[in-house]
Design a protein around this motif. Structure first.
Motif, short mmCIF file in Angstrom:
data_model
loop_
_atom_site.label_atom_id
_atom_site.label_comp_id
_atom_site.label_asym_id
_atom_site.label_seq_id
_atom_site.Cartn_x
_atom_site.Cartn_y
_atom_site.Cartn_z
N LEU A 60 0.83 -1.21 0.00
CA LEU A 60 0.00 0.00 0.00
C LEU A 60 0.86 1.26 0.00
CD1 LEU A 60 -2.88 -0.94 2.51
CD2 LEU A 60 -3.11 -0.57 0.05
N ALA A 61 1.98 1.22 0.74
CA ALA A 61 2.92 2.36 0.76
C ALA A 61 3.55 2.56 -0.62
CB ALA A 61 4.00 2.11 1.81
N SER A 62 3.90 1.45 -1.28
CA SER A 62 4.48 1.52 -2.63
C SER A 62 3.45 2.07 -3.63
CB SER A 62 4.93 0.13 -3.10
OG SER A 62 5.92 -0.37 -2.26
N LEU A 63 2.19 1.71 -3.42
CA LEU A 63 1.12 2.21 -4.29
C LEU A 63 0.97 3.72 -4.16
CD1 LEU A 63 -1.18 1.37 -6.27
CD2 LEU A 63 -2.68 1.20 -4.27
N LYS A 64 1.11 4.22 -2.94
CA LYS A 64 1.03 5.66 -2.70
C LYS A 64 2.14 6.39 -3.45
CE LYS A 64 -1.33 6.58 1.67
NZ LYS A 64 -1.16 7.06 3.05
N GLU A 65 3.33 5.81 -3.39
CA GLU A 65 4.49 6.42 -4.08
C GLU A 65 4.26 6.46 -5.59
OE1 GLU A 65 8.13 4.40 -3.07
OE2 GLU A 65 7.80 4.66 -0.91
N ALA A 66 3.76 5.35 -6.13
CA ALA A 66 3.50 5.29 -7.57
C ALA A 66 2.44 6.32 -7.97
CB ALA A 66 3.03 3.89 -7.95
N LYS A 92 -0.48 -7.74 -6.91
CA LYS A 92 0.00 -8.34 -5.66
C LYS A 92 -0.98 -8.07 -4.52
CE LYS A 92 3.14 -10.59 -3.34
NZ LYS A 92 3.38 -12.02 -3.60
N LEU A 93 -1.54 -6.85 -4.47
CA LEU A 93 -2.52 -6.52 -3.43
C LEU A 93 -3.76 -7.40 -3.54
CD1 LEU A 93 -2.35 -2.61 -3.34
CD2 LEU A 93 -1.79 -4.16 -1.45
N SER A 94 -4.18 -7.63 -4.77
CA SER A 94 -5.35 -8.48 -5.01
C SER A 94 -5.10 -9.90 -4.51
CB SER A 94 -5.69 -8.50 -6.50
OG SER A 94 -6.76 -9.39 -6.76
N TYR A 95 -3.88 -10.40 -4.78
CA TYR A 95 -3.49 -11.75 -4.33
C TYR A 95 -3.49 -11.83 -2.80
CZ TYR A 95 -0.40 -15.63 -3.16
OH TYR A 95 0.13 -16.75 -2.59
N ILE A 96 -2.89 -10.81 -2.16
CA ILE A 96 -2.81 -10.79 -0.68
C ILE A 96 -4.21 -10.71 -0.07
CG2 ILE A 96 -2.00 -9.48 1.33
CD1 ILE A 96 0.45 -8.66 -0.40
N GLU A 97 -5.07 -9.89 -0.69
CA GLU A 97 -6.45 -9.76 -0.19
C GLU A 97 -7.19 -11.10 -0.20
OE1 GLU A 97 -8.12 -6.66 -2.58
OE2 GLU A 97 -6.96 -5.10 -1.58
N LYS A 98 -7.05 -11.82 -1.33
CA LYS A 98 -7.71 -13.13 -1.45
C LYS A 98 -7.16 -14.12 -0.44
CE LYS A 98 -8.91 -12.78 -6.36
NZ LYS A 98 -8.49 -13.14 -7.73
#
Length: 360
Positions: A60-66, A92-98
């Motif tokens: 999520l932190a990396s997503l904010k940077e992007a 990757k976030l979608s995979y972790i969420e599942k």
């Protein structure tokens, strides 16, 4: 599940993990093996969830940077790199969420397990309508279950068997043991199993319908069901099963009748009358326990009409349709079009769906 809701659940799991991490090293917990094993099991499961949560926060932190680069940077090359990176992060976030959802859901399912769900079981298969074809189907279902037991790593023994006229069994009773979750997986199998197919004995190629009954009983200890021996009538007879010449010479087979409940059980698979008596008592104890349990379940099912495991063995629960290569569970209206695989022991998918329906 919304991201905020998932994060809240993951936070709760992390808090619980930290609490267990402190308590599991306390001397009073270590000395109590039962408590220690329960906490260790929770610790190991929560550790996986917490690991995913930490990974999730990093992404999520990396997503904010992007997103910051895409909104504020004027360099097109940097923006292109940020777009590619954002796509990877979202995947990757979608995979972790599942994965997190599955772990949280399974955690909930384990907590809702009853004491019975962890018990070993007695499995009874009996032929019903259909004559010889029903006896053959008992043997087919026996094979299906034993293949499933093998895949699950469970051990079984035949307690009692009565052969059919031509082939198969009129009745067969198994004693089944496993590491855990035996009854929890098999409790949904109790009921009437119906088969639709052309019997080998049918000369004109007509589809016949036959039925058998399956009963799955949790195996209980004498402390859970106290049987008064004066309430039991014991009969002995010569075994009709396998065993060579021995079976015709001694009355090693045992029949027990519990007078108050009128429940009768037989055991003839052992050569020793004493061993047959012990096994028959075990089956009788489970049947008495199940009788009381079914009374409770009937009361519950009035309130919960969607209950899957009512314990009523007269209910038609499943149809095995050979011409259409289909197995249908009537309680959840689910059909699987791979009858061959199902009959080879691949029944876990159906069991999982029944568990899911029950938990809902």
């Amino acid at each position: 599940m919304k991201k905020t809701s998932l994060i809240q659940k993951l936070e709760v799991s992390k808090k619980e993990f930290l609490e267990i991490s402190k308590s599991i090293i306390q001397p009073n917990i270590i000395s109590d093996q039962k408590k220690y094993r329960i906490l260790l099991k929770k610790y190991m499961k929560l550790e996986k969830i917490v690991f995913l949560y930490e990974e999730y926060k990093k992404r999520l932190a990396s997503l904010k940077e992007a997103d910051f680069i895409l909104e504020n940077d004027s360099d097109m090359e940097m923006k292109e790199l940020a777009t590619k990176e954002k796509y990877k992060i979202l995947e990757k976030l979608s995979y972790i969420e599942k994965k997190s959802y599955n772990l949280l859901f399974l955690k909930k399912e384990e907590e809702s397990e009853t004491e019975d769900d962890r018990k070993a079981v007695i499995v009874e298969l009996r032929s019903g309508t259909g004559g010889d074809e029903a006896c053959i189907f008992v043997e087919d279902i026996l094979r299906m279950y034993t293949m499933y037991f093998k895949k699950s790593g469970w051990k079984y023994k035949i307690i009692h068997a009565q052969k059919g006229g031509i082939k198969g069994y009129k009745e067969i009773i198994l004693d089944l043991n496993g590491e855990e979750g035996v009854y929890g997986n098999l409790k949904f199998e109790s009921g009437v199993h119906r088969v639709q197919r052309i019997p080998k004995t049918e000369s004109q190629g007509r589809v016949h319908t036959s039925a058998i009954t399956v009963a799955v009983l949790p195996k209980v200890q004498d402390i859970e069901v106290n049987i008064n021996l004066s309430d039991i009538k014991k009969d002995t007879f010569r075994s009709s099963g396998s065993g060579g010449q021995h079976v015709n010479k001694t009355e090693s087979a045992v029949r027990l009748t519990h007078i108050p409940s009128k429940i009768t059980v037989e055991c003839q698979e052992e050569r020793s009358q004493h061993k047959n008596f012990e096994k028959a008592i075990s089956v009788l104890r489970s049947k008495i326990y199940q009788n009381e349990k079914e009374k409770r379940l009937r009361k519950i099912s009035i309130k919960r009409k969607s209950l899957v495991s009512t314990g009523d063995r007269s209910i038609k629960i499943r149809t095995y349709n050979y011409p259409k290569n289909r197995v249908t569970d009537h309680r959840i209206h689910k059909s699987i079009y791979n009858l061959a695989g199902f009959m080879n022991g691949d029944i876990q998918e159906m069991i999982n769906l029944l568990k899911l329906f029950e938990n809902k």
